[in-house]
Design an enzyme around this catalytic site. Structure first.
Site, PDB file in Angstrom:
ATOM      1  N   GLU A  45       0.834  -1.213   0.000  1.00 55.22           N
ATOM      2  CA  GLU A  45       0.000   0.000   0.000  1.00 55.22           C
ATOM      3  C   GLU A  45       0.866   1.259   0.000  1.00 55.22           C
ATOM      4  OE1 GLU A  45      -3.031  -0.279  -0.552  1.00 55.22           O
ATOM      5  OE2 GLU A  45      -3.832  -2.096   0.385  1.00 55.22           O
TER       6      GLU A  45
ATOM      7  N   HIS B 163      -2.120   1.419   8.503  1.00 57.92           N
ATOM      8  CA  HIS B 163      -3.276   0.733   7.920  1.00 57.92           C
ATOM      9  C   HIS B 163      -3.397  -0.596   8.630  1.00 57.92           C
ATOM     10  CE1 HIS B 163      -5.834  -1.566   5.374  1.00 57.92           C
ATOM     11  NE2 HIS B 163      -4.851  -2.322   4.934  1.00 57.92           N
TER      12      HIS B 163
ATOM     13  N   HIS C 205      -6.415  -3.990   9.934  1.00 57.65           N
ATOM     14  CA  HIS C 205      -7.663  -4.691   9.643  1.00 57.65           C
ATOM     15  C   HIS C 205      -8.390  -4.979  10.958  1.00 57.65           C
ATOM     16  CE1 HIS C 205      -5.605  -6.591   5.795  1.00 57.65           C
ATOM     17  NE2 HIS C 205      -5.791  -5.286   5.681  1.00 57.65           N
TER      18      HIS C 205
HETATM   19  O1  2HA Z   1      -3.879  -3.831   2.186  1.00 56.65           O
HETATM   20  O2  2HA Z   1      -3.112  -5.027   4.375  1.00 56.65           O
HETATM   21  O3  2HA Z   1      -0.142  -5.315   3.583  1.00 56.65           O
HETATM   22  C1  2HA Z   1      -2.833  -4.690   2.091  1.00 56.65           C
HETATM   23  C2  2HA Z   1      -2.457  -5.251   3.386  1.00 56.65           C
HETATM   24  C3  2HA Z   1      -1.257  -6.098   3.444  1.00 56.65           C
HETATM   25 ZN    ZN Z   2      -5.038  -4.182   4.069  1.00 51.99          ZN
END
Ligand code: 2HA
Ligand code: ZN
Length: 253
Positions: free
Chosen positions: A119, A142, A144
């Site tokens: 990214e 970033h 998740h």
């Molecule tokens: O969006 O989260 O790096 C890509 C990821 C892995």
């Molecule tokens: Zn990601």
């Protein structure tokens, strides 16, 4: 081989903060496999010896041109690397890159030729914008998260208002790693410090990586309170507008 961190305590401290945060992301369950990425603008810690360092890689295109990044340096998590490994061995799972004078390409300078995050375009576009805005922010994250973060959840705990005062921007689904995602992200960042990437995760920026992490953390906590209340069968009212206004006055938010 000598590490770039050797005899550079301020730079080493920044990388330590990244490693510590990477550990939190893993512990929280927000970083499965290679999920998530971190970049920190370390240009202020760069000395003449670093500027003279030969690259350990070839030149790679960023995919977009970012005029504010000329001569900037970043510590970046490596692509395909795990957060939990970055936590323990940051210089084997991340690297320092130098943005070249065309502002459209970069090279890796230390310690090893670990290719930066997939990214990178989004991350560097965010840094470019942070420099342009003069806000002094140095870190982009970033991750998740498990919880569904939305603006509604922002009102669940008052601290969210205090520590994530701007709330949450929403970026409609775009291909991961794409320049379109980078562009949509920076459009939202004009207003927000945390944005949700629809069907993917969140991105947060801050003066350092701890502050970027904290903002996602408080939003996630709000989400957990909301979802726990719902699973117990009631709809939590959250902080009222009146209570919010009172907080705003009391804490100058
Ligand atoms: O969006 O989260 O790096 C890509 C990821 C892995
Ligand atoms: Zn990601």
């Amino acid at each position: 081989m000598k590490s770039i961190l050797e005899n550079r305590p301020a730079l080493a401290a920044e990388v330590d903060k990244v490693a510590e945060t990477a550990g939190y992301l893993w512990q929280k369950g927000w970083a499965e496999r290679n999920g998530g990425n971190i970049t920190v603008n370390i240009t202020e810690h760069v000395d003449d010896a670093i500027r003279a360092m030969e690259p350990v890689s070839g030149r790679f295109p960023i995919g977009t041109t970012l005029p504010r990044l000329k001569g900037c340096y970043f510590f970046c998590k490596g692509t395909n690397k795990r957060m939990r490994d970055l936590a323990r061995r940051p210089m084997e799972n991340g690297s320092v890159i130098r943005i070249l004078d065309d502002c459209a390409s970069y090279e890796i300078i230390a310690d090893k030729a670990v290719k930066p995050t997939s990214e990178l375009a989004s991350h560097l576009a965010m840094h470019n914008q942070m420099i342009a805005s003069g806000n002094g922010y140095k870190a982009a994250l970033h991750t998740h998260p498990i919880d569904v973060l939305t603006n509604l959840l922002w009102s669940m705990i008052p601290e969210t208002r205090a520590f994530c005062p701007k709330g949450l921007g929403i970026v409609p689904y775009k291909m991961p790693s794409s320049v379109e995602l980078a562009e949509a992200t920076i459009a939202q960042l004009r207003e927000y410090d945390v944005v949700m990437w629809e069907k993917h995760g969140v991105c947060a920026v801050g003066p350092d990586i701890f502050e970027a992490f904290d903002q996602v953390d408080v939003l996630s906590k709000s989400a957990q309170i909301y979802l726990t209340a719902r699973s117990m069968g009631f709809e939590p009212a959250g902080t009222t507008q009146e209570q919010m206004d009172e907080l705003k006055r009391a804490f100058n938010l």
